[in-house]
Design a protein around this motif. Structure first.
Motif, PDB file in Angstrom:
ATOM      1  N   ASP A  70       0.825  -1.200   0.000  1.00  0.00           N
ATOM      2  CA  ASP A  70       0.000   0.000   0.000  1.00  0.00           C
ATOM      3  C   ASP A  70       0.868   1.261   0.000  1.00  0.00           C
ATOM      4  O   ASP A  70       0.625   2.199  -0.761  1.00  0.00           O
ATOM      5  N   LEU A  71       1.893   1.279   0.832  1.00  0.00           N
ATOM      6  CA  LEU A  71       2.792   2.437   0.888  1.00  0.00           C
ATOM      7  C   LEU A  71       3.526   2.640  -0.432  1.00  0.00           C
ATOM      8  O   LEU A  71       3.670   3.765  -0.906  1.00  0.00           O
ATOM      9  N   LYS A  74       1.054   4.045  -3.003  1.00  0.00           N
ATOM     10  CA  LYS A  74       0.781   5.467  -2.765  1.00  0.00           C
ATOM     11  C   LYS A  74       1.969   6.328  -3.201  1.00  0.00           C
ATOM     12  O   LYS A  74       1.781   7.393  -3.792  1.00  0.00           O
ATOM     13  N   GLU A  75       3.170   5.871  -2.920  1.00  0.00           N
ATOM     14  CA  GLU A  75       4.366   6.619  -3.319  1.00  0.00           C
ATOM     15  C   GLU A  75       4.476   6.664  -4.831  1.00  0.00           C
ATOM     16  O   GLU A  75       4.797   7.695  -5.407  1.00  0.00           O
TER      17      GLU A  75
END
Length: 80
Positions: A70-71, A74-75
């Motif tokens: 997820d991170l 998003k990045e």
């Protein structure tokens, strides 16, 4: 060491492609050499043959893989 960090490290060890993606996103390609993760040489293969064994690695990697993915998503979206 934090459980999340260990889990993320297991994810990166289990998936060289994910390690490359994380490296490029985290440091925009400037975070240092990750060759031992992405292209393990004979020394790395000989030193830890069980370290990359899916039966041992997967339970740890699965603990926090969704958060890591997820991170990274998003990045990646922020860069687009």
């Amino acid at each position: 060491m934090d459980e999340t960090v260990v889990s993320w490290a297991a994810c990166l060890l289990a998936s060289p492609a994910l390690a490359v993606d994380a490296h490029h996103l985290a440091g925009r390609g400037q975070a240092g050499d990750v060759a031992r993760l992405t292209r393990p040489g004979d020394h790395e293969q000989d030193a830890a043959p069980l370290l990359r064994h899916p039966d041992l690695l997967e339970p740890v990697a699965a603990l926090h893989r969704p958060l890591l993915l997820d991170l990274l998503d998003k990045e990646n979206a922020a860069l687009g």
